[in-house]
Design a protein around this motif. Structure first.
Motif, mmCIF file in Angstrom:
data_model
loop_
_atom_site.group_PDB
_atom_site.id
_atom_site.type_symbol
_atom_site.label_atom_id
_atom_site.label_comp_id
_atom_site.label_asym_id
_atom_site.label_seq_id
_atom_site.Cartn_x
_atom_site.Cartn_y
_atom_site.Cartn_z
ATOM 1 N N VAL A 72 -3.584 11.177 8.061
ATOM 2 C CA VAL A 72 -2.026 10.931 8.421
ATOM 3 C C VAL A 72 -1.582 12.349 8.780
ATOM 4 O O VAL A 72 -0.911 12.654 9.645
ATOM 5 C CB VAL A 72 -1.194 10.111 7.685
ATOM 6 C CG1 VAL A 72 0.271 10.262 7.974
ATOM 7 C CG2 VAL A 72 -1.683 8.744 7.596
ATOM 8 N N TYR A 73 -1.251 13.168 7.618
ATOM 9 C CA TYR A 73 -0.568 14.601 7.602
ATOM 10 C C TYR A 73 -1.522 15.359 8.561
ATOM 11 O O TYR A 73 -0.650 16.196 9.460
ATOM 12 C CB TYR A 73 -0.488 15.051 6.245
ATOM 13 C CG TYR A 73 0.485 14.194 5.468
ATOM 14 C CD1 TYR A 73 1.674 14.142 5.788
ATOM 15 C CD2 TYR A 73 -0.023 13.734 4.367
ATOM 16 C CE1 TYR A 73 2.915 13.588 5.275
ATOM 17 C CE2 TYR A 73 0.982 12.898 3.531
ATOM 18 C CZ TYR A 73 2.294 12.751 3.954
ATOM 19 O OH TYR A 73 3.187 12.281 3.207
ATOM 20 N N ILE B 29 5.738 6.690 5.026
ATOM 21 C CA ILE B 29 5.477 8.303 5.614
ATOM 22 C C ILE B 29 6.096 8.319 6.831
ATOM 23 O O ILE B 29 7.031 9.205 7.031
ATOM 24 C CB ILE B 29 3.963 8.294 5.851
ATOM 25 C CG1 ILE B 29 3.129 8.419 4.507
ATOM 26 C CG2 ILE B 29 3.876 9.845 6.519
ATOM 27 C CD1 ILE B 29 1.878 8.674 4.377
ATOM 28 N N THR C 40 -6.457 7.583 5.330
ATOM 29 C CA THR C 40 -6.044 8.193 4.235
ATOM 30 C C THR C 40 -4.835 9.175 4.710
ATOM 31 O O THR C 40 -4.348 9.568 5.697
ATOM 32 C CB THR C 40 -7.198 9.295 3.674
ATOM 33 O OG1 THR C 40 -7.475 10.322 4.738
ATOM 34 C CG2 THR C 40 -8.440 8.459 3.416
ATOM 35 N N LYS C 41 -4.115 9.344 3.499
ATOM 36 C CA LYS C 41 -2.884 10.007 3.699
ATOM 37 C C LYS C 41 -3.079 11.453 4.148
ATOM 38 O O LYS C 41 -2.357 11.891 4.840
ATOM 39 C CB LYS C 41 -2.014 10.316 2.288
ATOM 40 C CG LYS C 41 -1.413 9.140 1.915
ATOM 41 C CD LYS C 41 -0.705 9.213 0.459
ATOM 42 C CE LYS C 41 -0.114 7.836 -0.015
ATOM 43 N NZ LYS C 41 0.661 7.975 -1.171
ATOM 44 N N ARG C 42 -4.163 11.969 3.718
ATOM 45 C CA ARG C 42 -4.652 13.281 4.181
ATOM 46 C C ARG C 42 -4.904 13.361 5.988
ATOM 47 O O ARG C 42 -4.369 14.315 6.428
ATOM 48 C CB ARG C 42 -6.028 13.793 3.688
ATOM 49 C CG ARG C 42 -6.457 15.213 4.203
ATOM 50 C CD ARG C 42 -7.673 15.699 3.466
ATOM 51 N NE ARG C 42 -7.095 16.207 2.193
ATOM 52 C CZ ARG C 42 -7.638 16.838 1.389
ATOM 53 N NH1 ARG C 42 -9.086 16.952 1.553
ATOM 54 N NH2 ARG C 42 -7.283 17.577 0.269
ATOM 55 N N GLU D 4 -2.649 -2.812 -2.605
ATOM 56 C CA GLU D 4 -1.397 -2.440 -2.299
ATOM 57 C C GLU D 4 -0.411 -3.256 -2.890
ATOM 58 O O GLU D 4 -0.240 -4.356 -2.511
ATOM 59 C CB GLU D 4 -1.287 -2.446 -0.783
ATOM 60 C CG GLU D 4 -0.205 -1.628 -0.145
ATOM 61 C CD GLU D 4 -0.242 -1.627 1.586
ATOM 62 O OE1 GLU D 4 -0.695 -0.579 2.056
ATOM 63 O OE2 GLU D 4 0.057 -2.580 1.967
ATOM 64 N N THR E 56 4.119 18.970 8.027
ATOM 65 C CA THR E 56 4.561 18.125 7.244
ATOM 66 C C THR E 56 4.667 18.512 5.477
ATOM 67 O O THR E 56 5.187 17.720 4.908
ATOM 68 C CB THR E 56 3.708 16.665 7.221
ATOM 69 O OG1 THR E 56 2.515 16.977 7.165
ATOM 70 C CG2 THR E 56 3.892 15.928 8.454
ATOM 71 N N LYS E 57 3.901 19.383 5.354
ATOM 72 C CA LYS E 57 3.732 19.986 3.990
ATOM 73 C C LYS E 57 4.252 21.557 4.154
ATOM 74 O O LYS E 57 3.880 22.268 5.051
ATOM 75 C CB LYS E 57 2.412 19.708 3.318
ATOM 76 C CG LYS E 57 2.132 18.181 3.141
ATOM 77 C CD LYS E 57 0.746 18.080 2.468
ATOM 78 C CE LYS E 57 0.576 16.749 2.089
ATOM 79 N NZ LYS E 57 -0.450 16.502 1.339
ATOM 80 N N TRP F 51 2.402 1.950 3.367
ATOM 81 C CA TRP F 51 2.427 3.484 2.955
ATOM 82 C C TRP F 51 2.498 4.020 4.360
ATOM 83 O O TRP F 51 3.274 5.211 3.946
ATOM 84 C CB TRP F 51 1.277 3.804 1.849
ATOM 85 C CG TRP F 51 -0.249 3.763 2.870
ATOM 86 C CD1 TRP F 51 -0.906 2.585 2.391
ATOM 87 C CD2 TRP F 51 -1.016 4.720 3.323
ATOM 88 N NE1 TRP F 51 -2.334 2.971 3.388
ATOM 89 C CE2 TRP F 51 -1.871 4.065 3.878
ATOM 90 C CE3 TRP F 51 -0.622 5.789 3.846
ATOM 91 C CZ2 TRP F 51 -3.082 4.563 4.595
ATOM 92 C CZ3 TRP F 51 -1.539 6.550 4.486
ATOM 93 C CH2 TRP F 51 -2.726 5.983 4.909
ATOM 94 N N LYS F 52 1.910 3.815 5.221
ATOM 95 C CA LYS F 52 1.994 4.260 6.452
ATOM 96 C C LYS F 52 3.491 4.383 6.968
ATOM 97 O O LYS F 52 4.186 5.388 7.553
ATOM 98 C CB LYS F 52 0.979 3.829 7.608
ATOM 99 C CG LYS F 52 -0.462 4.507 7.456
ATOM 100 C CD LYS F 52 -1.242 3.846 8.532
ATOM 101 C CE LYS F 52 -2.657 4.464 8.048
ATOM 102 N NZ LYS F 52 -3.553 3.867 9.349
#
Length: 97
Positions: free
Chosen positions: A80-81, A45, A76-78, A2, A91-92, A41-42
């Motif tokens: 999170v969303y 977001i 994972t980002k997935r 990271e 969010t998307k 990264w969190k």
């Protein structure tokens, strides 16, 4: 590995695009990151979601999002969303057919 300066670059990029966070907002973002032991990264977001929904930096909204997504079970980002969507935050954008 990271990038340990990703958050600083993200905040600088916001500034260059005209979104001027106050110094106390920046300090609060780092305070929240450190107090929740969240990854960069969190944290990014959480800032993005806060700005998207509040149209300004709202510390209580930010910390609520960050505390929720900083859980070790979300990796994972997935995830999170998906987790944010389960809480009612779209969010998307969905593509229309």
């Amino acid at each position: 590995m990271e990038n340990e300066f990703a958050l600083a670059y993200f905040l600088e990029d916001l500034w260059s695009k005209g979104f001027k966070l106050q110094d106390e907002d920046i300090r609060f973002i780092y305070f929240g990151k450190n107090s929740t032991n969240a990854t960069e990264w969190k944290t990014i977001i959480a800032v993005r979601v806060t700005l998207k929904y509040q149209h300004e930096f709202d510390p209580s909204f930010f910390i609520g999002v960050l505390e929720h997504i900083a859980k070790p079970s979300i990796i994972t980002k997935r995830q999170v969303y998906r987790s944010l969507e389960e809480r009612g935050l779209k969010t998307k954008k969905k593509l229309r057919r």
